[in-house]
Design a protein around this motif. Structure first.
Motif, PDB file in Angstrom:
ATOM      1  N   THR A   1      45.194  20.908  29.972  1.00 34.79           N
ATOM      2  CA  THR A   1      43.917  21.595  30.190  1.00 34.79           C
ATOM      3  C   THR A   1      42.697  20.690  30.183  1.00 34.79           C
ATOM      4  O   THR A   1      42.298  20.246  31.220  1.00 34.79           O
ATOM      5  CB  THR A   1      43.717  22.802  29.241  1.00 34.79           C
ATOM      6  N   VAL A   2      42.066  20.401  29.044  1.00 33.93           N
ATOM      7  CA  VAL A   2      40.755  19.747  29.058  1.00 33.93           C
ATOM      8  C   VAL A   2      40.701  18.542  28.127  1.00 33.93           C
ATOM      9  O   VAL A   2      41.503  18.420  27.214  1.00 33.93           O
ATOM     10  CB  VAL A   2      39.632  20.734  28.660  1.00 33.93           C
ATOM     11  N   PRO A   3      39.705  17.650  28.325  1.00 33.81           N
ATOM     12  CA  PRO A   3      39.553  16.486  27.443  1.00 33.81           C
ATOM     13  C   PRO A   3      39.118  16.886  26.033  1.00 33.81           C
ATOM     14  O   PRO A   3      38.572  17.970  25.820  1.00 33.81           O
ATOM     15  CB  PRO A   3      38.447  15.668  28.122  1.00 33.81           C
ATOM     16  N   TRP A   4      39.297  15.974  25.096  1.00 33.71           N
ATOM     17  CA  TRP A   4      39.007  16.244  23.683  1.00 33.71           C
ATOM     18  C   TRP A   4      37.549  16.612  23.439  1.00 33.71           C
ATOM     19  O   TRP A   4      37.240  17.385  22.544  1.00 33.71           O
ATOM     20  CB  TRP A   4      39.384  15.038  22.817  1.00 33.71           C
TER      21      TRP A   4
ATOM     22  N   ALA B   1      33.436  21.030  39.938  1.00 34.67           N
ATOM     23  CA  ALA B   1      34.392  22.118  40.159  1.00 34.67           C
ATOM     24  C   ALA B   1      35.526  21.688  41.076  1.00 34.67           C
ATOM     25  O   ALA B   1      36.659  22.118  40.914  1.00 34.67           O
ATOM     26  CB  ALA B   1      33.685  23.334  40.721  1.00 34.67           C
ATOM     27  N   ALA B   2      35.228  20.811  42.014  1.00 34.46           N
ATOM     28  CA  ALA B   2      36.262  20.346  42.933  1.00 34.46           C
ATOM     29  C   ALA B   2      35.859  18.969  43.451  1.00 34.46           C
ATOM     30  O   ALA B   2      34.684  18.707  43.680  1.00 34.46           O
ATOM     31  CB  ALA B   2      36.418  21.313  44.097  1.00 34.46           C
TER      32      ALA B   2
ATOM     33  N   ALA C   1      43.360  23.077  34.530  1.00 34.88           N
ATOM     34  CA  ALA C   1      44.275  23.812  35.399  1.00 34.88           C
ATOM     35  C   ALA C   1      43.591  24.358  36.652  1.00 34.88           C
ATOM     36  O   ALA C   1      44.223  24.540  37.678  1.00 34.88           O
ATOM     37  CB  ALA C   1      44.917  24.960  34.617  1.00 34.88           C
ATOM     38  N   SER C   2      42.281  24.606  36.565  1.00 34.97           N
ATOM     39  CA  SER C   2      41.570  25.129  37.738  1.00 34.97           C
ATOM     40  C   SER C   2      41.022  24.028  38.631  1.00 34.97           C
ATOM     41  O   SER C   2      40.358  24.305  39.627  1.00 34.97           O
ATOM     42  CB  SER C   2      40.429  26.048  37.298  1.00 34.97           C
TER      43      SER C   2
END
Length: 183
Positions: free
Chosen positions: A25-28, A125-126, A166-167
């Motif tokens: 998922t995401v960074p710390w 976002a992308a 994930a997105s």
């Protein structure tokens, strides 16, 4: 005092990459507890003592207590701001909002210096690739609030490949901006 803040931010920038990164998922740095722990480790690397004082029941309280030497106690409050790099004007507005939130913090305890830290967490976002992200980061770093601001600040790049959730959002690193809190 600016030299103490600069020392803390410099140490944090050196040690930021060593902080644990979730495998998914995401960074710390999107985890408030991990951000506070990373700042505490940066203080400890300078030979200072640091203690996490975060209390979820006290939203106006301080997150960290640092003793730089026996005569200098500092309390730290950290607010995270996720800034979309695709919207250049959002950065200044969101960081200004973070300073307003930090202004609601209780005054530092008697004998301690208060320090406000804005943890700036940019994302896209992308993006097609890391090169596109790096170009967006360079453009963002050249714009306010990073250029011409007297507050101590630092930027730590994320290791490549740049973390994505994930997105598909890309997280190219994290910045810290510091200022002394009004007593």
């Amino acid at each position: 005092m600016t030299s103490i803040l600069s020392s803390l931010l410099g140490s944090w920038a050196l040690h930021a990459h060593a902080s644990p990164t979730p495998s998914t998922t995401v960074p710390w740095w999107l985890d408030p507890d991990a951000r506070i722990d990373a700042i505490a480790r940066a203080a400890q690397a300078l030979g200072w003592s640091a203690r996490n004082t975060f209390d979820a029941e006290d939203p106006d309280g301080w997150d960290l207590e640092i003793l730089a030497d026996p005569h200098l106690a500092m309390v730290v409050r950290v607010v995270g701001v996720v800034v979309p790099l695709s919207e250049p004007s959002a950065s200044s507005d969101m960081i200004a909002d973070a300073w307003r939130v930090l202004g609601l913090t209780a005054p530092p305890p008697k004998g301690a210096i208060g320090c406000h830290l804005v943890a700036v967490e940019p994302h896209l976002a992308a993006a097609r690739d890391d090169t596109e992200v790096e170009a967006a980061v360079e453009e963002w770093l050249a714009a306010n609030p990073w250029r011409g601001v007297s507050d101590p600040k630092t930027w730590a790049r994320a290791p490549k490949p740049l973390p994505r959730n994930a997105s598909g959002r890309v997280f190219p690193g994290m910045g810290l901006i510091a200022r002394i809190a009004a007593a």
